[in-house]
Design an enzyme around this catalytic site. Structure first.
Site, mmCIF file in Angstrom:
data_model
loop_
_atom_site.group_PDB
_atom_site.id
_atom_site.type_symbol
_atom_site.label_atom_id
_atom_site.label_comp_id
_atom_site.label_asym_id
_atom_site.label_seq_id
_atom_site.Cartn_x
_atom_site.Cartn_y
_atom_site.Cartn_z
ATOM 1 N N GLU A 116 16.013 -43.238 -10.621
ATOM 2 C CA GLU A 116 15.034 -43.112 -9.530
ATOM 3 C C GLU A 116 15.582 -43.623 -8.214
ATOM 4 O OE1 GLU A 116 11.513 -45.271 -10.644
ATOM 5 O OE2 GLU A 116 12.659 -46.788 -11.694
ATOM 6 N N MET B 172 -5.577 -6.370 9.629
ATOM 7 C CA MET B 172 -5.880 -5.332 10.596
ATOM 8 C C MET B 172 -6.774 -4.300 9.974
ATOM 9 S SD MET B 172 -3.806 -2.558 12.765
ATOM 10 C CE MET B 172 -4.618 -1.141 12.070
ATOM 11 N N ARG C 82 -3.004 3.119 8.633
ATOM 12 C CA ARG C 82 -3.350 1.974 7.776
ATOM 13 C C ARG C 82 -2.206 0.975 7.735
ATOM 14 N NH1 ARG C 82 -4.551 5.004 2.193
ATOM 15 N NH2 ARG C 82 -5.787 3.116 1.783
ATOM 16 N N HIS D 118 -5.418 -32.960 6.596
ATOM 17 C CA HIS D 118 -5.291 -34.321 6.068
ATOM 18 C C HIS D 118 -6.121 -34.495 4.801
ATOM 19 C CE1 HIS D 118 -6.392 -38.649 5.899
ATOM 20 N NE2 HIS D 118 -5.102 -38.790 6.189
ATOM 21 N N CYS E 113 9.780 -38.120 -15.793
ATOM 22 C CA CYS E 113 8.466 -38.716 -16.006
ATOM 23 C C CYS E 113 7.684 -38.882 -14.707
ATOM 24 C CB CYS E 113 8.591 -40.060 -16.719
ATOM 25 S SG CYS E 113 9.501 -41.273 -15.760
ATOM 26 N N LYS F 122 0.834 -1.207 0.000
ATOM 27 C CA LYS F 122 0.000 0.000 0.000
ATOM 28 C C LYS F 122 0.861 1.246 0.000
ATOM 29 C CE LYS F 122 -3.728 -0.445 2.519
ATOM 30 N NZ LYS F 122 -4.324 -0.641 3.855
ATOM 31 N N ARG G 212 3.708 -47.181 -19.245
ATOM 32 C CA ARG G 212 3.859 -48.259 -18.262
ATOM 33 C C ARG G 212 3.304 -49.536 -18.870
ATOM 34 N NH1 ARG G 212 1.291 -44.145 -15.890
ATOM 35 N NH2 ARG G 212 2.362 -42.937 -14.283
ATOM 36 N N GLY H 223 12.710 -40.596 -12.685
ATOM 37 C CA GLY H 223 11.456 -41.037 -12.083
ATOM 38 C C GLY H 223 11.367 -40.365 -10.730
ATOM 39 N N THR H 224 10.859 -39.134 -10.727
ATOM 40 C CA THR H 224 10.975 -38.343 -9.500
ATOM 41 C C THR H 224 10.006 -38.788 -8.400
ATOM 42 O OG1 THR H 224 9.573 -36.698 -10.560
ATOM 43 C CG2 THR H 224 11.944 -36.282 -10.551
ATOM 44 N N TYR I 84 13.221 -32.646 -21.760
ATOM 45 C CA TYR I 84 11.760 -32.640 -21.794
ATOM 46 C C TYR I 84 11.175 -33.030 -20.438
ATOM 47 C CZ TYR I 84 11.870 -37.750 -21.915
ATOM 48 O OH TYR I 84 12.077 -39.066 -21.595
ATOM 49 N N ASP J 275 9.571 -42.071 -7.445
ATOM 50 C CA ASP J 275 10.389 -43.004 -6.680
ATOM 51 C C ASP J 275 11.624 -42.315 -6.115
ATOM 52 O OD1 ASP J 275 9.625 -45.699 -6.193
ATOM 53 O OD2 ASP J 275 9.433 -45.955 -8.360
ATOM 54 N N ARG K 243 8.486 -48.315 -20.553
ATOM 55 C CA ARG K 243 9.173 -48.836 -19.377
ATOM 56 C C ARG K 243 8.844 -50.305 -19.206
ATOM 57 N NH1 ARG K 243 7.540 -46.721 -13.586
ATOM 58 N NH2 ARG K 243 5.730 -48.040 -14.008
ATOM 59 N N ARG L 142 -3.555 -0.923 -6.591
ATOM 60 C CA ARG L 142 -2.639 -2.067 -6.679
ATOM 61 C C ARG L 142 -3.025 -2.874 -7.909
ATOM 62 N NH1 ARG L 142 -5.475 -4.733 -1.485
ATOM 63 N NH2 ARG L 142 -7.515 -4.703 -2.442
ATOM 64 N N SER M 215 15.617 -40.979 -17.825
ATOM 65 C CA SER M 215 14.364 -40.331 -17.478
ATOM 66 C C SER M 215 14.278 -40.344 -15.956
ATOM 67 C CB SER M 215 13.187 -41.082 -18.087
ATOM 68 O OG SER M 215 11.993 -40.474 -17.664
ATOM 69 N N GLY N 114 -8.028 -8.587 5.925
ATOM 70 C CA GLY N 114 -8.518 -8.936 7.248
ATOM 71 C C GLY N 114 -7.453 -8.989 8.325
HETATM 72 P P1 ADP Z 1 -7.553 -2.049 3.530
HETATM 73 O O1 ADP Z 1 -6.155 -2.518 3.609
HETATM 74 O O2 ADP Z 1 -8.521 -2.912 4.241
HETATM 75 O O3 ADP Z 1 -7.956 -1.720 2.120
HETATM 76 P P2 ADP Z 1 -7.268 0.789 3.949
HETATM 77 O O4 ADP Z 1 -6.101 1.241 4.724
HETATM 78 O O5 ADP Z 1 -7.157 0.922 2.490
HETATM 79 O O6 ADP Z 1 -7.590 -0.701 4.365
HETATM 80 O O7 ADP Z 1 -8.476 1.617 4.486
HETATM 81 C C1 ADP Z 1 -9.767 1.191 4.746
HETATM 82 C C2 ADP Z 1 -10.747 2.167 4.149
HETATM 83 O O8 ADP Z 1 -10.503 3.477 4.603
HETATM 84 C C3 ADP Z 1 -10.634 2.221 2.647
HETATM 85 O O9 ADP Z 1 -11.908 2.359 2.113
HETATM 86 C C4 ADP Z 1 -9.831 3.458 2.420
HETATM 87 O O10 ADP Z 1 -10.085 4.005 1.167
HETATM 88 C C5 ADP Z 1 -10.288 4.364 3.546
HETATM 89 N N1 ADP Z 1 -9.257 5.333 3.930
HETATM 90 C C6 ADP Z 1 -8.020 5.052 4.339
HETATM 91 N N2 ADP Z 1 -7.315 6.159 4.569
HETATM 92 C C7 ADP Z 1 -8.137 7.204 4.323
HETATM 93 C C8 ADP Z 1 -7.999 8.616 4.366
HETATM 94 N N3 ADP Z 1 -6.849 9.178 4.711
HETATM 95 N N4 ADP Z 1 -9.060 9.356 4.044
HETATM 96 C C9 ADP Z 1 -10.221 8.776 3.690
HETATM 97 N N5 ADP Z 1 -10.420 7.471 3.618
HETATM 98 C C10 ADP Z 1 -9.400 6.659 3.923
HETATM 99 MG MG MG Z 2 9.529 -45.922 -10.326
HETATM 100 MG MG MG Z 3 -7.802 -0.390 1.016
#
Ligand code: ADP
Ligand code: MG
Ligand code: MG
Length: 898
Positions: A766, A108, A97, A457, A853, A22, A579, A787-788, A873, A790, A634, A341, A785, A106
């Site tokens: 192998e 922070m 941020r 698992h 293979c 970011k 085979r 035989g990874t 190959y 084995d 083989r 991004r 060849s 998710g």
């Molecule tokens: P995330 O990583 O979850 O995208 P962000 O840091 O981008 O979190 O921010 C969460 C929300 O807050 C986003 O919608 C972002 O656009 C908004 N936001 C972050 N900084 C500012 C700011 N300085 N002014 C207004 N909105 C902001």
């Molecule tokens: Mg074998």
């Molecule tokens: Mg964001």
């Protein structure tokens, strides 16, 4: 002293390691002259120093000098903005941020409006001329700070908000006026004080510092650690913190906030994609608190901002030369860019966008090739649930092993086996699986669990078997004793009810969702109509480029004429592993029994002569399907007793017959043979070349069948290229012995048939000893060849069938390896042997042809390794051939780019 803080103007998009994704992109946008609210980034280095100083259960301390540096940058920011952080009359407010190198959704939550307190909220109101806006901002700060920094349960704040709305009959947050919001602020402050025993910090700088520490600490929260493990993100990168001056989308209907994509990330179609929400802040737009409008509506609401946004989006896409995803805010008619991004996309979108960008001249075809992956192509090739069909979604879990499976729900392994034996398709549903479930997993069309992640698992074993699997669908309440599961909405699925699971998306559906073939596969299969589709056309273009770019050849592992023909349609340049085991099964089993029971050379000879024409027929058909291309056959590999009846079964039969007084002589002899041939570790016993040495007639019969088949093909005008491959060689002496026999047979066949037969004799590598003595082995072998499968078993001392089910999930969980060495080649260990063998082999015989293979031949990461080592190959299952072609092209393009 280390510099820890960087102004947005100091960084660039290439500094993700230091500034996080970011921060690096905010810097890039600032330097492009885009309207980014000013701010600064505290580096990941500072985070690492902070976390490194933390003791067991003790929070870390900020590295020396950081506080002063933050002060300096804050002062510069205040100067530029003409306001001071949290100043009572006209406060500067900032957001804090998090932002790691890799996006970690998710991890922070962002804290907005830092700097507001009981006094500055009044100043904000006065400056903006809007009481409601100021109190709305303050209540948001309290909730976000309370939840994210102070760790208070967010439900408490949401509950208070909902309660207030209900009390005053407000439909949405917009219906709450300044007075109500002011009251809500009081409630929130009460919640904070009650939960923490301390009031909300009024000092703006204290708010800032606490928020920064919270971002650092969030790196090690349980869900962040879990996410990293699943996505294979290293745990020691740390996160950066971005401090960004606030802009406000919540100061009236001429303001708002939105998200946008420069192209459709789902389909790859060109156009304007995104959502916009008026009078809102931050995550409101994705949180679903009110209905958003499609981005295109912004044109009507605020043409100026819309036009500017469109222009910026185009600039960004041209600058990043890729699909960008964007966050923006409009404050009273002024557009602000808050994030961009390179956006995530579906596999279909990845292919389409790569080709579109190449057509626009933004990227080269080599780059287009690097923008897609074999894993994405594989996803496009799996059969899919018909998107037009009706379906009821029951739950969504982890997409652990791709594919679309339909079957009756069963809740235990025994039932799975029983039902599968009577021809039913079943889906094995468990809370989680363990080695006892293996039989059920083998027979099931798919596996569904309610617990565990991608290294559980169920996931590991399902991937190993290529079985569709959805795991960790934790919305499902599975009761295996009763034989049912329930969904949160109360739907019950009982044993025998039909469900459909999508291992590519993790979705679980009720009933029988129809499955359709992928268009991409239809096109590979030669269905011309499919090429009309834009996605298929994009795949075709990229495949064409991959084929032109790659150095590695791609062959298929195919044992039947049908598989050979199909793999050829998929672009295979020969067979890397044919085979011959299955050629001894079915009706032919009896001939193998006769061979084993033979008391005399004549009897043995007779059994072998009976097998010969059958084998010749098999080989003729395969050589025909692969006419003009090499076919590596083989000779028989598994221990012979695998072709005999099971010991328990047979001893029962004999015992019963004996009790009745009429045991079959043949059964008694067979039982003795089974007993005699029993091995404790058959994998390390009498198999491969060892069989050829102990029962010479077996290998020569196979060689004769191959050579006679080739002779027949030549006479029929064909162009057969058989390569005879000897398995499990450990020392050159074994190979020499067997090769001499093959060469002798070849001479005889040529004389008998009156044709010259082109053929090669080579070996599999192998065993570690074979790899280490490859220089000697190459004196006799014309090709290697690897035989990874084995070789991996023999190097690690793992019996795959045993260990994968028994403890691989534990190994993965404890991080002993990041991925099963049977899925992706272990470069350090097994890979080192491959490298050594390639070098030593070529030292003896510079034109030694080298291939692989094992299943790794179709694994993207492993293919890149084989390119590096200079193999000729890779060979993989027919269905993986296009994936291998693509990855071989990508590996060559990447090597060229370096
Ligand atoms: P995330 O990583 O979850 O995208 P962000 O840091 O981008 O979190 O921010 C969460 C929300 O807050 C986003 O919608 C972002 O656009 C908004 N936001 C972050 N900084 C500012 C700011 N300085 N002014 C207004 N909105 C902001
Ligand atoms: Mg074998
Ligand atoms: Mg964001």
């Amino acid at each position: 002293m280390t510099k820890y803080v960087y102004d947005f103007s100091e960084g660039s998009k290439d500094q993700k390691d230091l500034l996080g994704g970011k921060g690096a992109n905010l810097a890039e946008m600032s330097n492009m002259g885009l309207p980014v609210p000013p701010g600064f980034t505290i580096s990941t280095e500072a985070c690492r120093a902070y976390l490194g100083s933390a003791g067991e259960g003790q929070p870390g301390t900020m590295p020396e000098g950081l506080e002063e540096e933050v002060t300096e940058h804050l002062e510069a920011l205040e100067q530029a903005m003409g306001r001071k952080l949290g100043e009572p009359d006209d406060p500067l407010l900032v957001s804090v941020r998090s932002g790691a190198k890799f996006s970690m959704p998710g991890m922070m939550e962002t804290v907005l409006n830092v700097g507001l307190n009981d006094r500055s909220v009044e100043g904000l109101a006065k400056q903006a001329g809007d009481e409601r806006f100021a109190w709305d901002s303050y209540r948001r700060l309290l909730a976000m700070f309370g939840k994210t920094v102070l760790g208070i349960d967010g439900e408490l704040f949401e509950g208070a908000l909902d309660g207030l709305k209900e009390e005053v009959g407000a439909e949405s947050d917009l219906d709450l006026d300044a007075e109500r919001l002011r009251a809500l602020v009081e409630t929130y402050k009460g919640i904070i004080e009650e939960q923490c025993g301390e009031p909300f910090p009024q000092d703006p700088r204290a708010q800032l510092d606490q928020a920064v520490a919270a971002v650092f600490d969030s790196w090690n929260t349980e869900r962040a650690v879990l996410y990293r493990r699943q996505e294979r993100i290293p745990g020691d990168l740390g996160t950066a913190v971005n401090v960004c001056s606030m802009v406000f989308g919540n100061c009236g209907m001429d303001s708002g906030t939105g998200v946008a994509f420069t192209r459709d990330p789902a389909s790859g179609a060109q156009g304007v994609y995104g959502d916009y929400l008026q009078n809102a802040q931050g995550e409101d737009v994705v949180a679903g608190i009110r209905n958003t409008v499609p981005l295109a509506e912004l044109e009507k609401l605020d043409k100026k901002s819309y036009d500017e946004l469109m222009e910026i989006m185009q600039r960004l896409e041209e600058h990043y030369r890729d699909l960008c995803d964007i966050e923006f805010t409009v404050e009273r008619g002024k557009l602000w860019m808050l994030q961009t991004r390179v956006g995530k996309r579906t596999p279909a979108a990845a292919f389409r966008i790569a080709v579109q960008l190449a057509d626009q001249g933004l990227i080269t075809m080599d780059e287009a090739l690097e923008r897609v992956t074999g894993a994405q192509l594989a996803q496009l090739m799996f059969p899919q649930f018909d998107p037009k069909a009706e379906r009821k979604l029951l739950a969504k879990g982890m997409n652990a092993s791709p594919g679309a499976a339909v079957g009756k729900a069963v809740f235990d392994s025994a039932t799975a086996v029983e039902w599968a034996e009577r021809g039913e398709q079943v889906i094995l549903v468990r809370r989680e699986t363990n080695p006892d479930d293996l039989h059920g997993m083998v027979v099931a069309a798919g596996i569904l669990t309610s617990r565990g992640g991608k290294t559980s698992h169920a996931a590991v074993v399902a991937r190993g078997m290529g079985r569709t699997c959805v795991c960790g669908a934790d919305d499902l309440d599975v009761d295996v004793r009763v034989g049912e599961f329930r969904t949160p909405d109360g739907t019950e699925v009982h044993e025998g009810d039909v469900i459909s699971i999508d291992g590519t998306t993790g979705e679980v559906f009720l009933g029988d969702v129809p499955v359709i073939d992928s268009k991409v596969v239809r096109w590979f299969e030669g269905d011309e109509d499919a090429a009309d589709d834009e996605l298929v056309a994009a795949v075709a273009r990229i495949m064409e480029h991959a084929d032109a770019a790659r150095r590695l050849g791609v062959r298929a592992n195919a044992d039947t004429p049908g598989d050979a023909a199909r793999s050829r349609r998929f672009g295979a340049q020969g067979i890397g592993l044919c085979r011959t085991e299955h050629m001894f099964l079915g009706d032919r089993r009896e001939l193998v029994e006769r061979l084993i029971l033979a008391d005399s050379d004549e009897e043995q000879e007779a059994a072998l002569s009976a097998l010969l024409p059958l084998q010749r027929q098999d080989f003729e058909e395969i050589l025909e399907a692969m006419d003009g291309l090499p076919v590596t056959i083989r000779l028989i590999d598994p221990p012979l007793h695998e072709f005999l009846p099971g010991f328990t079964e047979l001893s029962m039969k004999v015992a019963v017959a004996e009790a009745a007084g009429k045991p079959s002589k043949r059964d008694v002899r067979l039982l003795a043979a089974v007993r005699r041939m029993h091995e404790e570790n058959p994998m390390l016993g009498l198999r491969g070349v060892r069989l050829g040495v102990v029962i010479p007639g077996l290998f020569t019969m196979q060689a004769r069948a191959i050579l006679e088949a080739a002779a027949a093909r030549i006479k029929a005008g064909g162009d057969p290229c058989p390569e005879i491959m000897i398995p499990l060689v450990a020392t050159v002496q074994e190979l020499e012995l067997v090769k001499a026999d093959v060469v002798e047979v070849a001479g005889a066949v040529e004389d008998e048939q009156g044709v010259k037969i082109p053929f090669k004799v080579g070996t599999m590598i192998e065993l570690p000893r074979a790899a280490m003595t490859a220089d000697e082995i190459a004196e006799s072998a014309e090709f290697f060849s690897f035989g990874t499968n084995d070789l991996t078993q023999m190097t690690w001392g793992f019996s795959r069938d045993d260990v994968e089910a028994a403890f691989f999930s534990t190994y993965l969980e404890k991080g002993i390896f990041g991925v099963s060495p049977f899925e992706t080649l272990d470069r350090q260990g097994v890979g080192a042997l491959v490298r050594v063998a390639a070098e030593r082999g070529r030292r003896t015989r510079p034109d030694l042809h080298l291939g692989v293979c094992g299943e790794h031949g179709g694994d993207p990461d492993s293919i890149h390794f084989f390119e590096e080592v200079g193999l000729d190959y890779v060979s993989c299952s027919p269905f993986r051939v296009p994936v291998a072609r693509l990855e071989a092209g990508r590996a060559a393009a990447a090597a060229k780019a370096d």
